[in-house]
Motif scaffolding. Structure first.
Motif, PDB file in Angstrom:
ATOM      1  N   ASP A 294      50.497  63.170  64.994  1.00 20.25           N
ATOM      2  CA  ASP A 294      51.133  62.282  66.057  1.00 20.25           C
ATOM      3  C   ASP A 294      52.390  61.494  65.498  1.00 20.25           C
ATOM      4  O   ASP A 294      53.582  61.739  66.046  1.00 20.25           O
ATOM      5  CB  ASP A 294      50.286  61.068  66.506  1.00 20.25           C
ATOM      6  CG  ASP A 294      49.117  61.774  67.350  1.00 20.25           C
ATOM      7  OD1 ASP A 294      49.426  62.841  67.853  1.00 20.25           O
ATOM      8  OD2 ASP A 294      48.129  61.043  67.690  1.00 20.25           O
ATOM      9  N   ALA A 295      52.197  60.953  64.322  1.00 22.56           N
ATOM     10  CA  ALA A 295      53.486  59.907  63.668  1.00 22.56           C
ATOM     11  C   ALA A 295      54.444  61.106  63.312  1.00 22.56           C
ATOM     12  O   ALA A 295      55.614  60.951  63.389  1.00 22.56           O
ATOM     13  CB  ALA A 295      52.933  59.301  62.602  1.00 22.56           C
ATOM     14  N   LEU A 296      54.033  62.010  62.588  1.00 20.93           N
ATOM     15  CA  LEU A 296      55.132  63.149  62.114  1.00 20.93           C
ATOM     16  C   LEU A 296      55.895  63.788  63.401  1.00 20.93           C
ATOM     17  O   LEU A 296      56.935  64.005  63.125  1.00 20.93           O
ATOM     18  CB  LEU A 296      54.357  64.405  61.427  1.00 20.93           C
ATOM     19  CG  LEU A 296      53.718  63.943  60.101  1.00 20.93           C
ATOM     20  CD1 LEU A 296      52.799  65.008  59.422  1.00 20.93           C
ATOM     21  CD2 LEU A 296      54.914  63.489  59.242  1.00 20.93           C
TER      22      LEU A 296
ATOM     23  N   LEU B 225      48.773  73.619  56.996  1.00 22.20           N
ATOM     24  CA  LEU B 225      49.844  74.614  57.122  1.00 22.20           C
ATOM     25  C   LEU B 225      49.770  74.937  58.656  1.00 22.20           C
ATOM     26  O   LEU B 225      51.226  74.768  58.889  1.00 22.20           O
ATOM     27  CB  LEU B 225      49.247  75.803  56.303  1.00 22.20           C
ATOM     28  CG  LEU B 225      50.166  77.064  56.523  1.00 22.20           C
ATOM     29  CD1 LEU B 225      51.698  77.095  56.121  1.00 22.20           C
ATOM     30  CD2 LEU B 225      49.457  78.350  56.053  1.00 22.20           C
ATOM     31  N   GLU B 226      48.919  75.228  59.182  1.00 24.16           N
ATOM     32  CA  GLU B 226      49.086  75.531  60.487  1.00 24.16           C
ATOM     33  C   GLU B 226      49.732  74.115  61.538  1.00 24.16           C
ATOM     34  O   GLU B 226      50.630  74.497  62.421  1.00 24.16           O
ATOM     35  CB  GLU B 226      47.855  76.134  61.354  1.00 24.16           C
ATOM     36  CG  GLU B 226      47.171  77.153  60.621  1.00 24.16           C
ATOM     37  CD  GLU B 226      48.211  78.307  61.003  1.00 24.16           C
ATOM     38  OE1 GLU B 226      48.843  78.489  61.884  1.00 24.16           O
ATOM     39  OE2 GLU B 226      48.523  79.245  59.943  1.00 24.16           O
ATOM     40  N   GLU B 227      49.237  73.277  61.107  1.00 19.74           N
ATOM     41  CA  GLU B 227      49.770  72.057  61.618  1.00 19.74           C
ATOM     42  C   GLU B 227      51.386  71.888  61.443  1.00 19.74           C
ATOM     43  O   GLU B 227      52.139  71.566  62.216  1.00 19.74           O
ATOM     44  CB  GLU B 227      49.046  70.770  61.319  1.00 19.74           C
ATOM     45  CG  GLU B 227      47.521  70.514  61.884  1.00 19.74           C
ATOM     46  CD  GLU B 227      46.804  69.476  61.162  1.00 19.74           C
ATOM     47  OE1 GLU B 227      45.892  68.975  62.089  1.00 19.74           O
ATOM     48  OE2 GLU B 227      47.065  69.090  60.283  1.00 19.74           O
ATOM     49  N   ALA B 228      51.711  72.002  60.098  1.00 22.11           N
ATOM     50  CA  ALA B 228      53.215  71.789  59.819  1.00 22.11           C
ATOM     51  C   ALA B 228      53.728  72.862  60.425  1.00 22.11           C
ATOM     52  O   ALA B 228      55.010  72.431  60.938  1.00 22.11           O
ATOM     53  CB  ALA B 228      53.306  72.165  58.262  1.00 22.11           C
ATOM     54  N   ILE B 229      53.446  74.152  60.736  1.00 15.19           N
ATOM     55  CA  ILE B 229      54.092  75.043  61.343  1.00 15.19           C
ATOM     56  C   ILE B 229      54.206  74.842  63.025  1.00 15.19           C
ATOM     57  O   ILE B 229      55.289  74.667  63.491  1.00 15.19           O
ATOM     58  CB  ILE B 229      53.436  76.297  61.464  1.00 15.19           C
ATOM     59  CG1 ILE B 229      53.465  76.942  60.054  1.00 15.19           C
ATOM     60  CG2 ILE B 229      54.097  77.380  62.227  1.00 15.19           C
ATOM     61  CD1 ILE B 229      52.550  78.129  59.658  1.00 15.19           C
TER      62      ILE B 229
END
Length: 253
Positions: free
Chosen positions: A107-109, A140-144
């Motif tokens: 959420d913050a990111l 990894l998937e969240e960053a993508i």
């Protein structure tokens, strides 16, 4: 047939370090203060002077040392620092945030990345908060999904050398969706083996003088506790660049 050349990113905390990285052949810069604390947001003065660099500058957005669980006030500080990066016309930001359980604070990111894009910043790196995640493949998937362009990681180990297996896994899972950049104890001596065994897109190093007495590779511990840094060495940057080019030209596997 030569393979594409992995990028070399050098993290610096001073104008002299920036000059050394440029002279040694870096492709881009991660600009920080307090590398001994894992890197904090650089000063307004350093941001301004960095605009004179011919290289892309990615700026650390981290308001304090310690953990990566940021309060609303700290998130607001990070947003203002992102605005400062944009107002100086620099290339990108490096940031991260975590929940108390160690997973990414998506959420913050998400809010911070939206703010960066609204300011005209189009490159974002997820820093080594990634290495504190209990589930790196989920992160990894969240960053993508969040839209990060790259992840700086040691493969969830103390150093990239120790994290080669995870780095390889991350690179394979990432494909062309996000760049995986190996960092943590990267030197001219281990660059070829890291590239050959992991296939990462880029290497990240402070390129400090590895002959300095008491010099130890950066580790996950340095993210929160720190170790005294030495100045960036143009000779070490050049040696690391040479190692990368040798790897490419020989096609070593």
């Amino acid at each position: 047939m030569e393979r594409s050349e992995p990028a070399l990113e050098v993290c610096v905390e001073s104008l002299s370090g920036l000059h050394a990285a440029c002279a040694g052949g870096a492709d881009r810069i991660e600009l920080c203060s307090a590398l001994s604390l894992g890197g904090l947001t650089p000063s307004a003065g350093l941001l301004h002077l960095a605009t004179q660099s011919p290289l892309p500058i990615f700026v650390m957005i981290r308001p304090r040392a310690g953990d990566f669980i940021f309060s609303p006030d700290e998130e607001d500080m990070m947003s203002r620092d992102i605005e400062a990066v944009a107002s100086n016309g620099l290339s990108g930001v490096v940031l991260g945030a975590a929940k108390p359980d160690g997973h990414l604070d998506t959420d913050a990111l998400g809010r911070l990345l939206d703010h960066a894009r609204a300011q005209g910043i189009h490159h974002a790196t997820l820093h080594r908060v990634f290495d504190l995640s209990p589930d790196p493949l989920r992160s990894l998937e969240e960053a993508i999904t969040l839209g990060f362009d790259s992840i700086l990681t040691s493969g969830s180990a103390r150093t990239a050398e120790a994290g080669k297996i995870m780095l390889r896994t991350l690179r394979e899972k990432a494909g062309n969706r996000i760049a995986i950049m190996a960092g943590g104890g990267v030197t001219p001596r281990n660059a070829v083996s890291l590239l050959a065994e992991t296939g990462v897109h880029a290497l990240h190093s402070s390129c400090r003088d590895i002959s300095s007495p008491g010099m130890t590779p950066p580790s996950i511990d340095a993210l929160q506790f720190g170790a005294r840094p030495d100045e960036t060495s143009s000779a070490v940057v050049h040696a690391l660049r040479t190692a990368i080019r040798n790897f490419v030209s020989t096609g070593e596997k």
